[in-house]
Scaffold this active site. Structure first.
Site, short mmCIF file in Angstrom:
data_model
loop_
_atom_site.label_atom_id
_atom_site.label_comp_id
_atom_site.label_asym_id
_atom_site.label_seq_id
_atom_site.Cartn_x
_atom_site.Cartn_y
_atom_site.Cartn_z
N ASP A 572 1.72 12.72 3.37
CA ASP A 572 1.81 11.28 3.64
C ASP A 572 0.97 10.54 2.62
O ASP A 572 -0.19 10.91 2.36
CB ASP A 572 1.33 10.97 5.06
CG ASP A 572 1.67 9.54 5.46
OD1 ASP A 572 2.81 9.32 5.90
OD2 ASP A 572 0.80 8.67 5.31
N GLU A 615 7.03 7.02 3.86
CA GLU A 615 6.26 7.65 2.78
C GLU A 615 5.87 9.08 3.12
O GLU A 615 4.98 9.65 2.50
CB GLU A 615 5.02 6.82 2.47
CG GLU A 615 3.96 6.81 3.57
CD GLU A 615 4.19 5.71 4.59
OE1 GLU A 615 3.22 5.36 5.27
OE2 GLU A 615 5.33 5.20 4.70
#
Length: 695
Positions: A572, A615
């Site tokens: 992440d 993301e």
């Protein structure tokens, strides 16, 4: 451990295959010590044991060779054993000077004649070495002249036997090949003679059986017609002559005769009474022929017949054959008999025409069946590799060729790629890439028309792919365009060593195949694009969430079945929302693309990279434990930390937090594995981000 096991198995296999040769060499060692020389020791159990061992070895190897066939290794072993046995007998009778020593020459010649290739040469070399060693070491003979003569005789007997045997094998094979080729050529000549196929329009096709059957049918029909005329008109000879491909010659096609003096032919078209009918294309009749007349060409010597008639067989004004009949009695052929012979010529032409139509229908039927099978196979082929495999197999059925290939045209870069090749030097062309040029392949794509126009290939004047790649030895070539939905997608190429191998019929069938192939390749390309769209993230090019979950289930089941590790790295980006707010969403998309590129560069070939959402990215690692996955995650983190992106607002750098979980250490299901990896990810964020954590 695996390497040791493999080495042990290799040693075991070598020992199993070489024990016979080792035993033969051990028996030969006794001869080097003069074991069988007269007077060396009294006959006893040692001799009996040696002979029994030799008989057992030779019998075992000979039985195996008889049952399983003799390969070069077993042939060499048998030859060595035989030579050792013969030398033992010779030594027992006194050695080199005994009356049995010529048996060694016979043994060498015998073994060299049966051994093939390197085995025969090896046996002769062993015989030389063994003969010299026994004479020098076992019998202590030092006379160089005697040793040299023995070696010379052994070498000559072995070499001559080997060469004569090989020459005889080559001669027999050559004779068989010539007889088979002559038989096939005769069938092809007859098919051309009867016009069952157009002359020189086809190469050698796999239709000899069809043509042979048709030729037999024509001959049978002709024989029955001539036999009927022979009996009805009380003839001495009734014969049908046809022009051959060679100029000014006739040959006998069928005949019914009572004479033993009919010549084999061929005959000159202008000779005697038959020549008159050929030149004028009119019926020629002779009566009261004087004895000794030599104007009837199909007899060896002077004819004994007294009346003769020749009726030309015409098809659309062209001479197809000459029907001849004669009698030994002086009775001329009347108008009714002449009319009967003329009407018989129509039966001859009808026999030709019926079989010609039959052959054409059978050929068309076979081509249609082939195209139907190809259509069915192409409809089930969903990948381009499967489509090309079916296409090349179909081309092989349609026409005999020595090389075939399928190229793909990439319009974006104006490039051509040889996707699949088969036949001679296929590996030299497989995967070849080249830009648009003046080659035949590129010109066919541009013009969407086959080349060369006559199917003739001259490698000195024509280029198939590039000037540096040469298709040698081919005299016939056909490059066909693959066009789907009005767009060229590549070419189908066939080449043959035989001249004029691709006639009109073959080309038209191949064009039908090319049309089907082009549509199937376009469909396969569309299926591939749909699959990529369904499983690939459009922004980053990585797998999407759905594809990742499917792969996780499959990989985990495999890991569970084979007892392997399976690791998941969950990634992440740190503070990605701030990137979007500060640099804009376009910069954010660039960051996501770069992250996907870094992950694909760093991963191993067997790892899978996916964008899970937003993301967040995942890397699925097969056969990887916690330590290996953590090392890979650390490389990913370092690569991302070093990456810089230039934007209109300045240089942008990003970092990522990564979590690692492993099956079966941390989870037993795919869902649990992702949960544990997510927990490890948030542990990395809680510890300050830009780091790797495990469960």
């Amino acid at each position: 451990m695996t390497a040791l096991v493999q080495a042990a198995l290799r040693v075991r296999r070598t020992a199993r295959s070489a024990w016979g040769l080792a035993a033969a060499l051990l028996l030969a060692a006794f001869l080097l010590a003069g074991f069988f020389l007269p007077g060396s020791r009294a006959l006893g159990w040692g001799y009996a044991a040696w002979v029994a061992t030799w008989l057992a070895l030779f019998g075992h190897r000979a039985r195996n060779a008889y049952r399983q066939g003799a390969d070069p290794r077993s042939a060499f072993e048998l030859g060595v054993l035989l030579l050792v046995g013969v030398h033992a007998l010779v030594q027992f009778r006194g050695g080199v000077g005994s009356e049995l020593y010529p048996l060694t020459y016979v043994a060498v010649a015998l073994v060299a004649s049966f051994a093939t290739g390197p085995a025969g040469i090896g046996v002769v070399a062993f015989a030389l070495a063994l003969g010299f060693a026994i004479a020098f070491l076992g019998e202590h003979i030092t006379d160089p002249l005697l040793l040299g003569l023995n070696a010379l005789f052994i070498a000559c007997f072995g070499a001559l036997s080997y060469m004569f045997t090989r020459a005889e094998i080559v001669r027999v094979r050559r004779k068989s090949e010539l007889e088979l080729a002559a038989q096939k050529e005769k069938v092809r000549d007859d098919t051309r003679l009867f016009r069952l196929v157009a002359p020189s329009s086809e190469g050698v096709r796999d239709e000899e059986r069809l043509y042979q059957t048709s030729v037999q049918e024509v001959r049978q029909a002709l024989y029955h017609a001539l036999q009927l005329l022979h009996q009805t008109l009380d003839l001495h000879t009734c014969v049908l002559l046809m022009p051959t491909d060679e100029a000014e010659q006739l040959r006998i096609v069928e005949l019914v005769t009572k004479s033993d003096d009919v010549a084999d032919g061929p005959f000159s078209q202008g000779a005697g009474a038959v020549g008159a009918a050929v030149r004028r294309k009119l019926t020629t009749s002779l009566q009261q022929i004087r004895p000794g007349y030599q104007g009837i060409c199909y007899y060896r010597g002077p004819a004994t017949v007294r009346s003769f008639i020749a009726v030309p067989v015409l098809e659309r004004g062209h001479l197809r054959a000459v029907l001849c009949a004669d009698r030994v009695v002086d009775r001329a052929f009347g108008p009714q008999e002449e009319e009967l012979l003329r009407s018989s010529t129509s039966h001859v032409l009808r026999a030709f025409e019926n079989e010609r139509v039959f052959v054409q229908l059978e050929s068309s039927k076979r081509e249609q069946e082939t195209l139907y099978r190809v259509s069915q196979a192409l409809s089930t082929a969903l990948t381009q590799d499967a489509v090309m495999e079916v296409g090349l197999a179909a081309a092989k059925e349609i026409v005999v060729h020595d090389f075939a290939a399928i190229t793909e045209y990439q319009p974006d870069g104006r490039r051509h790629v040889v996707r699949r090749a088969a036949g001679e030097r296929a590996l030299d062309f497989q995967g070849l890439r080249f830009r648009d040029n003046t080659s035949l392949t590129a010109m066919v794509v541009k013009n969407r028309h086959y080349l060369p126009y006559r199917g003739e290939f001259d490698p000195k004047q024509q280029v198939l792919f590039t000037k540096k790649t040469h298709l040698k030895g081919m005299e016939s070539l056909l490059v066909l365009p693959l066009v789907a939905r009005e767009e060229p997608i590549g070419t189908l190429i066939v080449a043959a060593k035989a001249p004029s191998a691709f006639g009109t019929s073959a080309r038209e069938t191949l064009e039908a195949l090319a049309n089907q192939l082009a549509v199937a390749m376009a469909n396969a390309r569309a299926v591939r694009q749909l699959e990529e769209m369904a499983t690939t993230d459009g922004l980053t090019g990585c797998l999407n969430k759905r594809a990742l979950l499917d792969q996780m289930e499959q990989k985990l089941m495999a890991a569970q079945r084979f007892g392997r590790k399976l690791s998941l790295i969950v990634t992440d980006l740190d503070h990605f929302k701030a990137v979007n707010d500060t640099y804009g969403h376009a910069a954010g998309d660039r960051v996501l693309k770069e992250v996907g590129g870094v992950l694909r560069r760093v991963k191993r070939e067997t790892d899978l990279v996916a964008r899970f959402g937003g993301e967040e990215f995942c890397v699925l690692c097969e056969e990887t434990d916690v330590r290996g996955a953590r090392l890979l995650a650390e490389r990913v983190r370092e690569e991302l930390e070093k990456t810089e992106l230039v934007t209109e607002f300045g240089t942008l750098k990003v970092t990522a937090s990564l979590g690692v979980a492993t099956f079966p250490d941390h989870a037993s299901t795919a869902a649990d594995l992702f949960v544990q990896g997510d927990k490890a990810l948030y542990e990395a964020k809680n510890r300050g981000r830009n780091q790797v954590c495990t469960v």
